[in-house]
Design a protein around this motif. Sequence first.
Motif, PDB file in Angstrom:
ATOM      1  N   GLU A 305      51.559  37.364  46.148  1.00 62.08           N
ATOM      2  CA  GLU A 305      50.876  37.989  47.283  1.00 62.08           C
ATOM      3  C   GLU A 305      49.867  39.030  46.823  1.00 62.08           C
ATOM      4  OE1 GLU A 305      50.949  37.496  50.558  1.00 62.08           O
ATOM      5  OE2 GLU A 305      52.323  35.791  50.395  1.00 62.08           O
ATOM      6  N   SER A 308      45.822  38.939  46.686  1.00 67.41           N
ATOM      7  CA  SER A 308      44.906  39.287  47.773  1.00 67.41           C
ATOM      8  C   SER A 308      43.917  40.362  47.345  1.00 67.41           C
ATOM      9  CB  SER A 308      45.698  39.772  48.990  1.00 67.41           C
ATOM     10  OG  SER A 308      46.475  40.914  48.650  1.00 67.41           O
ATOM     11  N   PHE A 330      46.123  34.838  52.774  1.00 67.19           N
ATOM     12  CA  PHE A 330      45.046  35.696  52.266  1.00 67.19           C
ATOM     13  C   PHE A 330      44.024  34.910  51.448  1.00 67.19           C
ATOM     14  CE2 PHE A 330      48.164  36.011  48.741  1.00 67.19           C
ATOM     15  CZ  PHE A 330      47.346  35.692  47.665  1.00 67.19           C
TER      16      PHE A 330
END
Length: 983
Positions: A305, A308, A330
């Motif tokens: 994650e 991003s 994202f």
Amino acid sequence: MRISFSSLLLYISSISLAFSISSSTDADVLIKLKTAMIGPEGSGLNDWKLSSSPASHCSFSGVVCDERSRVTSLNVSFVPLYGSISADIGLLKKLVNITLSCNNLTGRLPVEFANLTSLKLLNVSNNNLGGEFPESIVSGLPDLEILDLYNNNFTGMLPTEIVKLKRLKHLHLGGNYFEGEIPAIYSEIQSLHYLALNGNGLSGSFPASLARLANLQELYVGYFNTYEGGIPPELGSLSSLRVLDMGGCNLSGEIPATLGSLKLLDTLFLQLNRLSGPIPAELSGLVSLKSLDLSNNNLTGEIPESFSELSELKLLNLFRNHLHGRIPMFIADLPNLEVLQVWENNFTFELPENLGRNGKLKNLDVATNHLTGMIPRDLCVGGRLQTLILMENYFFGPIPEELGECKSLTRVRLMKNFFNGTIPVGIFNLPLVDMLELNDNYFTGELPRQISGDNLGILILSNNWIIGEISAAIGNLAKLQTLSLELNRFSGEIPQEISDLKMLSKINISANNISGKIPTSLAYCKSLASIDFSRNNLHGEIPTEISGLKMLSTLNLSRNQLTGRIPTEIRSMISLTTLDFSYNDLSGPIPTGGEFLVFSPSYFAGNPNLCSPHNLSCLSAHNPTQASGRKLSSSFNSSKLIITISLLLGVLLLFVFSVKKIRGYWKKHLKSKDWKLTPFQRLDFKVEDVLECLKEDNIIGKGGAGIVYRGSMPNGVDVAIKRLVGRTNGRSDHGFSAEIQTLGRIRHRNIVRLLGFVSNKDTNLLLYEYMSNGSLGELLHGPKGAHLHWEARYRVAVEAATGLCYLHHDCSPLIIHRDVKSNNILLDSEFEAHVADFGLAKFLQDAGASECMSSIAGSYGYIAPEYAYTLRVDEKSDVYSFGVVLLELITGRKPVGEFGDGVDIVRWVRKTTSEILEPSDSAAVMAVVDPRLSGYPLAGVINLFKVAMLCVEDHGEARPTMREIVHILTNPPPSARASSLLR
């Protein structure tokens, strides 16, 4: 101190004299350099000519002088040059820059470079210079800043004396044959900004000491190097690094999290390794990163994650790993993302809904995952999307109408999903799309009445629920090569406009509800190689015009309602390998001879009124005279029965009484009755020995012209027995006459030897020397192809070329083979190559002349363009076919069948190499070279690749002769003759 006027004049005169001598020395050196560098070709540097002006050499192309006409810079690139660098270059004492890149210079680097004490730049990249690097030349170059030896043939260990170059900023030793470990002392070249060692044969552990190169900005160390172990975590301290390329060099272990500390890094390439474990979340620290390629590894886990934060990212390649989970939302919000390729992983859930809204997306490939959901509507919102590949997932729903307006699209592959609805009309009219694959979905509706895709070459809509007629507008697709509409619900007739598709090579409309007749205009599609109209409701007769399709290899008309007789003209279609007329209502006799001799009876099953050549009752039903005769004779059957039984009993008793003698008689005499052996040399075996070998267990090959057996003769010698179908006269002798006329009169080491032939009134048996390693095609494309290393491949190329050269230049009249292919190059027990199969050979009285053939002969994928279009054949037609064989040796691929329908190996190589972002000879070769090869001499492969591409030029006059090819292959640059580096 006073100086007299006369002394002053004398002083000035001496200065002028010295100036004159020095300038003329530089001019003379340049002329000597020219003589050495232009080499045997004798051209290049045409403006390097002295004149009366003392500074004329300063106007030579690539030459820069100072105010005293001394040469300070020499930049001669892309000329090309074919010679060597003369040792006289060391006399140009004022040289600061030397650039001799992108030529064909050979030999070694002169040690006289050490005399150029002012030199700052030395660039001799992209040549064929070789040998070990003379470390002594660096001792006299204290000011050298740039040393570029890229893409040459240097061997040995990496030079260690280079560490004495304290001002060196740019060191490129890639694309050579250096081996051993990277010297740890390279870390002492603290001035280095650029270090490239890629494309060599380096091994050992990657030295962590290179992390001490504090000023290093670019590091290239992958491709053909095979390191042990993993990526040193210490590389995370290279704070100035902008490019780190460690692709394709056998690295293992996990990606160090410390690499996330490289704040200036814009390119990280770690593809084609054995890296494992998860992608470190710490890589999000690469805030300047634009290109990230981690493909072709064993990475697991999910996309972090934290990625991003990579707002500069343009390219993200994660394909061919074991990643799973969701493609994070994202990803769609990365403002600069242009390329997203994550195919062959285990991703699930939907694609990010906003994907493409950044307006910059160009390539999206998520094939072969477990993705679901619908196609995001905004993929082409910026009008830049070129490639859309979503195949082999679980996507559903309709194709967004917006994609039908995406003028930038070139390739759409959505097959093997659950898409439904009507296909947008605009999809069929996009100007740049060359491939549209929508098969194996649930699309409905009809084909649009307007279709005008200017570049569409492949259209595959098979296995859907599409209804209606095949639109006549299909004829507008002038570049269409493959049309697959099978397994739909099309109805109506086959449109006559199909005949407008001059480039069509495959058409499949099977398993529909097509009715009407087979259009005779189909014969205008001269490039057709495959027709499948099976499982429809076609009626009428099989048009004889189909026999005019000389490249056709597959014809399937089964399970229709066709009537009438099978056209006898089909038996002359020598390219036809698959034929199926089963389950129609055909009648009359099955034609005999020609290609019908090799087709199985099952291809004609389900036609009750079709007669086998051996079914006398069926034949007589179609022959009234024979039928009446049979009826008349039936009255005598009863009386004959008793007599016949009595005679049979008598013969049976006689047979039992003398069974041994009768069996011996059949074996030695009756079996060989009417057979004749014609030897071309002394043979220690007889006809009976040959016939004894015609057994099913001895079959080693089958083809359209017959069957090949391995025969073990009583003297212990093995021979190859080729049993031809057809007779010895007429047009159906399947090459017997040509084979006898050709091989019966020539002798050459690289031409298969015809020992003789055995024949009777029905059959011909050709006897050859046995080749224990079979054909090149079988070996190269079979499971043993991985063991055919580069040395063996190059040797086969030379030997096959030598055999063809003999045919073209040393025979009188010269011989054109007309069927040069890898399956016709046989390998003996020592893997020596022998050109074989002269069944299509032709004699030409004049070299350089051509002959017009009545039809195309040869094998699909090997046929020269001018032969296919004009039916004119000359020796350059063989050269083209030989070029295809060379491409097979280089790529390991078959000439057709591996690149999509309608695309052969020549087109694939041209397309693949044209798509390289930074084209060069080495890049082109590495893009297409057989991945099973390792450690090959790059210069040798490049040499063969160049020869191959010359051979497959579209125009015959642009191709070399076989004599020129043999000269090039047997006199390559020194590096091209280097031993294979297989490990």
